[in-house]
Structures are given as C-alpha cells and as structure tokens.
Design a protein around this motif. Structure first.
Motif, PDB file in Angstrom:
ATOM      1  N   GLU A 406       4.444   6.563   9.675  1.00  0.00           N
ATOM      2  CA  GLU A 406       3.673   6.484   8.433  1.00  0.00           C
ATOM      3  C   GLU A 406       3.076   5.091   8.231  1.00  0.00           C
ATOM      4  O   GLU A 406       1.949   4.953   7.761  1.00  0.00           O
ATOM      5  CB  GLU A 406       4.539   6.863   7.229  1.00  0.00           C
ATOM      6  CG  GLU A 406       4.997   8.330   7.191  1.00  0.00           C
ATOM      7  CD  GLU A 406       3.838   9.338   7.145  1.00  0.00           C
ATOM      8  OE1 GLU A 406       2.786   9.015   6.534  1.00  0.00           O
ATOM      9  OE2 GLU A 406       3.976  10.433   7.722  1.00  0.00           O
ATOM     10  N   ASP A 407       3.826   4.057   8.618  1.00  0.00           N
ATOM     11  CA  ASP A 407       3.324   2.689   8.466  1.00  0.00           C
ATOM     12  C   ASP A 407       2.065   2.477   9.280  1.00  0.00           C
ATOM     13  O   ASP A 407       1.074   1.958   8.796  1.00  0.00           O
ATOM     14  CB  ASP A 407       4.377   1.671   8.962  1.00  0.00           C
ATOM     15  CG  ASP A 407       5.499   1.523   7.954  1.00  0.00           C
ATOM     16  OD1 ASP A 407       5.362   2.096   6.847  1.00  0.00           O
ATOM     17  OD2 ASP A 407       6.504   0.860   8.281  1.00  0.00           O
ATOM     18  N   LEU A 408       2.152   2.909  10.541  1.00  0.00           N
ATOM     19  CA  LEU A 408       0.993   2.750  11.414  1.00  0.00           C
ATOM     20  C   LEU A 408      -0.194   3.540  10.868  1.00  0.00           C
ATOM     21  O   LEU A 408      -1.315   3.043  10.805  1.00  0.00           O
ATOM     22  CB  LEU A 408       1.344   3.217  12.829  1.00  0.00           C
ATOM     23  CG  LEU A 408       0.175   3.112  13.795  1.00  0.00           C
ATOM     24  CD1 LEU A 408       0.570   2.352  15.039  1.00  0.00           C
ATOM     25  CD2 LEU A 408      -0.375   4.475  14.164  1.00  0.00           C
ATOM     26  N   LEU A 409       0.059   4.771  10.421  1.00  0.00           N
ATOM     27  CA  LEU A 409      -1.044   5.585   9.922  1.00  0.00           C
ATOM     28  C   LEU A 409      -1.710   4.918   8.717  1.00  0.00           C
ATOM     29  O   LEU A 409      -2.934   4.927   8.604  1.00  0.00           O
ATOM     30  CB  LEU A 409      -0.556   6.996   9.545  1.00  0.00           C
ATOM     31  CG  LEU A 409      -0.045   7.873  10.700  1.00  0.00           C
ATOM     32  CD1 LEU A 409       0.240   9.299  10.212  1.00  0.00           C
ATOM     33  CD2 LEU A 409      -0.995   7.923  11.883  1.00  0.00           C
ATOM     34  N   SER A 410      -0.925   4.301   7.864  1.00  0.00           N
ATOM     35  CA  SER A 410      -1.590   3.724   6.696  1.00  0.00           C
ATOM     36  C   SER A 410      -2.374   2.454   7.055  1.00  0.00           C
ATOM     37  O   SER A 410      -3.411   2.187   6.472  1.00  0.00           O
ATOM     38  CB  SER A 410      -0.626   3.521   5.524  1.00  0.00           C
ATOM     39  OG  SER A 410       0.204   2.437   5.796  1.00  0.00           O
ATOM     40  N   THR A 411      -1.908   1.705   8.061  1.00  0.00           N
ATOM     41  CA  THR A 411      -2.711   0.558   8.523  1.00  0.00           C
ATOM     42  C   THR A 411      -4.025   1.045   9.122  1.00  0.00           C
ATOM     43  O   THR A 411      -5.099   0.509   8.823  1.00  0.00           O
ATOM     44  CB  THR A 411      -1.968  -0.237   9.645  1.00  0.00           C
ATOM     45  OG1 THR A 411      -0.593  -0.334   9.281  1.00  0.00           O
ATOM     46  CG2 THR A 411      -2.573  -1.580   9.860  1.00  0.00           C
ATOM     47  N   VAL A 412      -3.931   2.070   9.977  1.00  0.00           N
ATOM     48  CA  VAL A 412      -5.150   2.578  10.617  1.00  0.00           C
ATOM     49  C   VAL A 412      -6.105   3.111   9.561  1.00  0.00           C
ATOM     50  O   VAL A 412      -7.319   2.897   9.622  1.00  0.00           O
ATOM     51  CB  VAL A 412      -4.819   3.672  11.657  1.00  0.00           C
ATOM     52  CG1 VAL A 412      -6.107   4.294  12.200  1.00  0.00           C
ATOM     53  CG2 VAL A 412      -4.000   3.099  12.803  1.00  0.00           C
ATOM     54  N   MET A 413      -5.558   3.771   8.558  1.00  0.00           N
ATOM     55  CA  MET A 413      -6.405   4.340   7.513  1.00  0.00           C
ATOM     56  C   MET A 413      -7.238   3.259   6.824  1.00  0.00           C
ATOM     57  O   MET A 413      -8.420   3.463   6.561  1.00  0.00           O
ATOM     58  CB  MET A 413      -5.529   5.046   6.493  1.00  0.00           C
ATOM     59  CG  MET A 413      -6.323   5.810   5.483  1.00  0.00           C
ATOM     60  SD  MET A 413      -5.159   6.846   4.581  1.00  0.00           S
ATOM     61  CE  MET A 413      -6.080   7.121   3.117  1.00  0.00           C
ATOM     62  N   SER A 414      -6.630   2.099   6.581  1.00  0.00           N
ATOM     63  CA  SER A 414      -7.429   1.083   5.896  1.00  0.00           C
ATOM     64  C   SER A 414      -8.461   0.480   6.844  1.00  0.00           C
ATOM     65  O   SER A 414      -9.547   0.092   6.427  1.00  0.00           O
ATOM     66  CB  SER A 414      -6.556   0.026   5.229  1.00  0.00           C
ATOM     67  OG  SER A 414      -5.854  -0.672   6.198  1.00  0.00           O
ATOM     68  N   GLU A 415      -8.147   0.448   8.155  1.00  0.00           N
ATOM     69  CA  GLU A 415      -9.148  -0.028   9.117  1.00  0.00           C
ATOM     70  C   GLU A 415     -10.340   0.935   9.195  1.00  0.00           C
ATOM     71  O   GLU A 415     -11.492   0.528   9.317  1.00  0.00           O
ATOM     72  CB  GLU A 415      -8.520  -0.218  10.499  1.00  0.00           C
ATOM     73  CG  GLU A 415      -7.543  -1.386  10.540  1.00  0.00           C
ATOM     74  CD  GLU A 415      -6.882  -1.543  11.904  1.00  0.00           C
ATOM     75  OE1 GLU A 415      -7.598  -1.739  12.903  1.00  0.00           O
ATOM     76  OE2 GLU A 415      -5.636  -1.454  11.976  1.00  0.00           O
ATOM     77  N   VAL A 416     -10.027   2.239   9.119  1.00  0.00           N
ATOM     78  CA  VAL A 416     -11.099   3.249   9.130  1.00  0.00           C
ATOM     79  C   VAL A 416     -11.999   3.053   7.912  1.00  0.00           C
ATOM     80  O   VAL A 416     -13.230   3.058   8.017  1.00  0.00           O
ATOM     81  CB  VAL A 416     -10.500   4.684   9.128  1.00  0.00           C
ATOM     82  CG1 VAL A 416     -11.580   5.725   8.834  1.00  0.00           C
ATOM     83  CG2 VAL A 416      -9.842   4.981  10.477  1.00  0.00           C
ATOM     84  N   LEU A 417     -11.382   2.838   6.783  1.00  0.00           N
ATOM     85  CA  LEU A 417     -12.140   2.660   5.542  1.00  0.00           C
ATOM     86  C   LEU A 417     -13.031   1.417   5.624  1.00  0.00           C
ATOM     87  O   LEU A 417     -14.206   1.457   5.229  1.00  0.00           O
ATOM     88  CB  LEU A 417     -11.162   2.545   4.374  1.00  0.00           C
ATOM     89  CG  LEU A 417     -11.694   2.934   2.995  1.00  0.00           C
ATOM     90  CD1 LEU A 417     -12.315   4.324   3.017  1.00  0.00           C
ATOM     91  CD2 LEU A 417     -10.545   2.894   1.979  1.00  0.00           C
ATOM     92  N   ASP A 418     -12.496   0.337   6.173  1.00  0.00           N
ATOM     93  CA  ASP A 418     -13.300  -0.887   6.323  1.00  0.00           C
ATOM     94  C   ASP A 418     -14.526  -0.623   7.199  1.00  0.00           C
ATOM     95  O   ASP A 418     -15.631  -1.049   6.883  1.00  0.00           O
ATOM     96  CB  ASP A 418     -12.466  -2.002   6.984  1.00  0.00           C
ATOM     97  CG  ASP A 418     -11.445  -2.580   6.014  1.00  0.00           C
ATOM     98  OD1 ASP A 418     -11.573  -2.333   4.800  1.00  0.00           O
ATOM     99  OD2 ASP A 418     -10.504  -3.254   6.488  1.00  0.00           O
ATOM    100  N   LEU A 419     -14.293   0.085   8.287  1.00  0.00           N
ATOM    101  CA  LEU A 419     -15.397   0.384   9.199  1.00  0.00           C
ATOM    102  C   LEU A 419     -16.459   1.221   8.480  1.00  0.00           C
ATOM    103  O   LEU A 419     -17.664   0.960   8.590  1.00  0.00           O
ATOM    104  CB  LEU A 419     -14.837   1.127  10.428  1.00  0.00           C
ATOM    105  CG  LEU A 419     -15.772   1.386  11.601  1.00  0.00           C
ATOM    106  CD1 LEU A 419     -16.450   0.105  12.062  1.00  0.00           C
ATOM    107  CD2 LEU A 419     -14.975   2.000  12.772  1.00  0.00           C
ATOM    108  N   CYS A 420     -16.021   2.229   7.744  1.00  0.00           N
ATOM    109  CA  CYS A 420     -16.970   3.079   7.018  1.00  0.00           C
ATOM    110  C   CYS A 420     -17.754   2.273   5.988  1.00  0.00           C
ATOM    111  O   CYS A 420     -18.956   2.471   5.807  1.00  0.00           O
ATOM    112  CB  CYS A 420     -16.248   4.232   6.322  1.00  0.00           C
ATOM    113  SG  CYS A 420     -15.574   5.411   7.491  1.00  0.00           S
TER     114      CYS A 420
END
Ligand SMILES: *Cc1c(COP(=O)(O)O)cnc(C)c1O
Length: 431
Positions: A406-420
């Motif tokens: 879950e920790d990794l997924l939430s870090t990746v999620m914010s990176e995805v949002l930044d990219l978008c």
C-alpha cells in the motif's frame, strides 16, 4: 437552462469523469482523447436529425446541412485513405464488420479470422458474437516463437477449408498487418480479403503502417482509436467493383456495384437513422487528420510505443512478438508471477489504466489472463514523449513488482498525478 441546473446528479457524474480522464494515465490501446472541436460537433444539435438514407437520397426532409456534413466526412476519408468508396454511417466498428460480412457472405459460409486469444476481435468469429453464430469461422493463430501470424497455418487452413473470405487485422496485434501475404493466399483459394484496421487506422492514413487499399476487397475501421475521432465505424473500398453475385439489395432491387450493396446493408440492412452528430464529428476529425500536425502526432505515437517497448525489455519483461511496429505493446506477465487481472487492478489503484489481455497460448481464462495490453495514442495526445514513456514504464514496473504494498502504491499514485498535472487535459471543461 443547462445540465448543471436541470440535473445536478448527472452534471457531477460528468465532471467526475472529466477529472478522471485528466488525472489518470490512459494506456488502453483502443482509447484516445478527441479535440474540443470534435466534442462540440458530437454534442451538437445534429443529434436531433433523422436522415435515413444517404446524401441526396434521404427518406426525410430538412437534410440539406447534414448532407453537407456527411459528404465532407466521406470525401475527407477518401482522401485520407486513398479510397474510392467510403460509408461513414456504421455506429461502431462492430456494425461496420457486420455490414461488410453480410454483404460479402451468405449465412453458413466459411470465413477465416485471427483467434481472439491471439489478438483477433469478437467480430472475427467468436461464438458469443453474431459473427460466430451466422458464419462458419475457422481461426488462424500466431506462431509461438515469433508472436506473428503463422502463415504456414494460414495456407494449410485456407487450402483445407476453402473459405469464402479471410479477415486480417485485430485488437492486440503489435506488428504490421501482413496485407500482401494474405493477398497471395486469397488469390490461390479464390476468397475475398477483408481488412479490419480498427486499431492502426490513424497510422495507416499517415503512411506509417502499410495500406490495405491495394490488397483488400473491403476495409473496415473504427474512427475513435488511433484516428482520434468520435466513437464510430466506417467501411471502405480502394476501388468499387461490379456486384459479382447478381445479388439483390433490400428496397433498391437489382444493383450493379458492390458499393450499393454495402450501402443498403448498412441502411436498411442493419441500421436505421444514422447518428448525424457523430458523422459530422467524424468529418471534423478527418479534417484534423488531414493537417500536417496529425502526421507529427502519429509519428510520436509510434516513437512512444517503441520507447516503451525498449524500456520494458530492458527491465526483463516478455513482449509478445518481441516489440512493436505500431501504437501498442502486449506484455506476457507469466514470468513475472502476476496475472493480467491482478496487474490491471493494482495499476488502476495508482491511476494507470490498462487492460488485461489474453496472450497467445494463454493458460488462463479471459477473465484472468496472463497479459496486459498497453497503448500510447491517448498519452501522446496529451503531449507526452519518450522521456515520459520511460517514467511511465518505471512506475508500472514498481506496481507490478509489489502489487500489494500500500505504501508503494500511494507513492506511485502521487507521481502519476504529478505527471498528469504537467500535461493538462480538458481543464477548460471542468466547471
Ligand atoms: C475496436 C475493434 C472493433 C470494434 O469496435 P467497436 O466500435 O467497439 O464495436 C472491431 N475490430 C477490431 C479489430 C477492433 O479492435
């Protein structure tokens, strides 16, 4: 009054969808984002118009302007694909296929198509689809070593079953469709060749994928994938030909040309009133595709897909056919120890949208699968290039390596949002 005032519930749903499209990475190979101009036409008043028939030959009055729009859609499509004939009325790719198959075949005729699990499409003979129910389909496959169509098998099946038609093309085939090689087969067994270019149509129009026009008797496509138009279908022929069967068309009776048979199979054969707002939006999209920027865009789609493919390979992923010539890559996750379903779900949690997909010789069911399919048309529309592709592959790799963290997924999620956020989409439409 607008939607906001009349139906707040749907207004909010629409806004949530706009935000979803803006804030996630869309990697479904069959999806794209249309321009505001296409949206404007698709959401316009032409939705009100009944226009059964064809330009100049309608069953309803008041068609002068929708006639102009449909004529432009046809002319622009002909120019894009170098086709002598087009029918822009099919509501979807499946309707285009239904009309084409029913024009060229009788019930029970034998047809060959690429197996669904090997990259084909439901309308290429799946038993749960009209195609598998009306016709006797024999599936060909890709070769296990190359991931490309196994022409030894195609030749053997064609000689054995003497099909009346062969369909080439599919939904998850990363390589160029081999129109010329299929032509040699149909010439020997005296069959028709149909190309379904639903996926690479935009690349075909731009000359970045071989053209089916010189080799195929009939060509079908969608307008909403790489072609970046509204959701819909289209049928084309490089050259119109005389009706070889003496077939009679519903209503119009004896006809001379195949084009007339296709037109009457689309309407009244399988459809009623055409979606004139969508046909007009197709005309807008074809106009966009005729501009030089669309070639740049299409080149970038392919460069992006190749860059993704390289990055996946360098991270030890197995790609069906070893890479791509087009806008999509098909990843076999078997060796990564994760199913397509689990990968799709984990990626969805972080805002990366892909679809699970059967891979050739898959041991798993279509609901689970061993692969995922990834395409670049939509992220390329947002303006993303090779650097972003490498970033995206790194993010996907993280998720696939630790889908339960879950920790990794939430870090990746914010990176995805930044990219978008760096590549805004439809921001002006959010109210
Ligand atoms: C997408 C697709 C279709 C069907 O399109 P719909 O508009 O979804 O009906 C047909 N053939 C192929 C190969 C496709 O990829």
């Amino acid at each position: 009054m607008n939607l906001k005032d009349t139906d707040g519930e749907l207004f909010e749903i629409l806004n949530r969808e706009i935000r979803r499209e803006d804030e996630t990475l869309e990697l479904i190979a069959s999806e794209n984002f249309v321009s505001n101009s296409v949206l404007e036409m698709a959401g316009g008043v032409m939705t009100n118009k009944y226009a059964e028939g064809y330009p100049g030959k309608r069953y309803y009055g008041g068609c002068q302007f929708v006639d102009e729009a449909e004529n432009l859609a046809r002319d622009r499509a002909k120019q894009l694909f170098n086709a002598e004939y087009t029918n822009v009325q099919p509501h979807s790719g499946s309707q285009a296929n239904m009309a084409a198959l029913m024009t060229f075949l009788e019930n029970g005729d034998t047809v060959m198509g690429l197996d669904l699990a090997h990259g084909g499409h439901l309308t290429h003979g799946s038993p749960v689809n009209f195609s598998g129910q009306l016709f006797n389909f024999v599936s060909y496959h890709v070769h296990p070593d190359t991931g490309r169509v196994d022409f030894d098998e195609v030749w053997n099946l064609a000689r054995k079953y003497k099909p009346k038609m062969i369909i080439c093309g599919g939904s998850a085939y990363p390589r160029f469709i081999e129109f010329e090689q299929f032509r040699e087969v149909v010439d020997e067994v005296d069959a028709f060749l149909m190309a379904d270019i639903a996926h690479p149509a935009g690349l075909v129009a731009m000359g970045l994928h071989p053209s089916p026009i010189p080799y195929c008797d009939v060509i079908t496509t969608t307008t909403h994938k790489t072609l970046r138009g509204p959701r819909g279908g289209m049928i084309m022929m490089g050259e119109d030909r005389e009706n070889p069967w003496g077939k009679v068309a519903p209503k119009s009776g004896r006809v001379k040309m195949i084009s007339e048979l296709i037109d009457s199979m689309v309407m009244p054969g399988i459809q009623g009133g055409p979606l004139m707002h969508i046909i007009a939006a197709k005309a807008v999209a074809f106009g966009e595709a005729l501009k030089p920027e669309f070639l740049e865009y299409s080149r970038q789609i392919v460069d992006n897909a190749k860059s993704m493919a390289e990055e996946f390979l360098s991270r030890g992923y197995h790609l069906v056919s070893g890479g791509t010539d087009t806008h999509l890559v098909l990843i076999d996750l078997t060796e990564k120890g994760i199913t397509g379903k689990k990968a799709e779900n984990a990626l969805e949690k972080v805002g990366i949208t892909v679809n699970k997909n059967m891979v050739p010789f898959d041991q798993k069911s279509p609901f689970v699968t061993s692969g995922i399919r990834i395409g670049t048309p939509a992220v390329t529309t947002r303006g993303m290039k090779e650097d972003e592709m490498k970033t995206i592959v790194a993010l996907i790799d993280k998720v696939i390596s630790s889908p339960d963290s879950e920790d990794l997924l939430s870090t990746v999620m914010s990176e995805v949002l930044d990219l978008c956020r760096d590549f805004p989409l439809y921001r002006d439409l959010i109210s």
